[in-house]
Design a protein around this motif. Structure first.
Motif, PDB file in Angstrom:
ATOM      1  N   GLY A  77      -5.564  -8.413   0.726  1.00 39.93           N
ATOM      2  CA  GLY A  77      -6.069  -7.865   0.043  1.00 39.93           C
ATOM      3  C   GLY A  77      -7.111  -7.878  -0.233  1.00 39.93           C
ATOM      4  O   GLY A  77      -8.160  -7.887  -0.657  1.00 39.93           O
ATOM      5  N   ALA A 112      -6.859   0.238  -1.496  1.00 44.25           N
ATOM      6  CA  ALA A 112      -6.117  -0.295  -0.848  1.00 44.25           C
ATOM      7  C   ALA A 112      -5.941  -2.030  -1.264  1.00 44.25           C
ATOM      8  O   ALA A 112      -4.546  -2.752  -0.767  1.00 44.25           O
ATOM      9  N   ALA A 153      -2.833  -4.447  -2.136  1.00 40.24           N
ATOM     10  CA  ALA A 153      -2.198  -5.210  -1.093  1.00 40.24           C
ATOM     11  C   ALA A 153      -1.563  -6.564  -2.152  1.00 40.24           C
ATOM     12  O   ALA A 153      -1.194  -7.139  -2.279  1.00 40.24           O
ATOM     13  N   SER A 187      -1.725   0.681   2.453  1.00 39.22           N
ATOM     14  CA  SER A 187      -2.985   0.202   2.751  1.00 39.22           C
ATOM     15  C   SER A 187      -3.045  -0.595   4.088  1.00 39.22           C
ATOM     16  O   SER A 187      -4.400   0.184   4.033  1.00 39.22           O
TER      17      SER A 187
END
Length: 134
Positions: free
Chosen positions: A34, A62, A66, A100
């Motif tokens: 992420g 996304a 994450a 994600s």
């Protein structure tokens, strides 16, 4: 009550596939992915042809999910009851990767068939969190 030491682990392990270590590692991978995705979205993704403001917003979503799910898995991995739960941790981890990951694939490679997969990842994440509340 005995205090944990090298011979008595803080979180007892059983023979299940879900272990605190596995959840911790999944959390680390999600959080790291992420952060990398967020940095790439802020700097490199904008220069790619065909990237729209909507796709940048999706990318940011996304990346955030994450990171949030990675942090949640860190916490779940340290919980005495839920660190070996058969559904909660795997649902959060799997749902986070699917949610994600499918958004990343949609933005980067325009894999439209993954569009219906994204909500399934979200449903698994939600189910994992609801299971923690039960």
């Amino acid at each position: 009550m005995a205090f944990p030491n090298s011979s008595t682990p803080l979180l007892p392990r059983n023979s299940t596939f879900v272990t605190p270590s596995l959840l911790w590692k999944a959390g680390a991978i999600l959080a790291t992915t992420g952060m990398i995705a967020g940095a790439f979205g802020s700097h490199g993704l904008k220069r790619r042809p065909g990237i729209t403001p909507d796709s940048l917003t999706a990318w940011q979503t996304a990346a955030h999910y994450a990171i949030f799910n990675g942090l949640a898995l860190f916490m779940v991995s340290m919980h005495p009851r839920f660190s070996t739960h058969k559904f909660a941790g795997p649902a959060i981890a799997g749902g986070g990767f699917v949610f994600s990951g499918s958004i990343v694939a949609l933005v980067l490679w325009k894999l439209k068939f993954l569009g219906p997969i994204t909500p399934l990842g979200g449903i698994f994440m939600i189910a994992g969190y609801i299971t923690l509340a039960l």
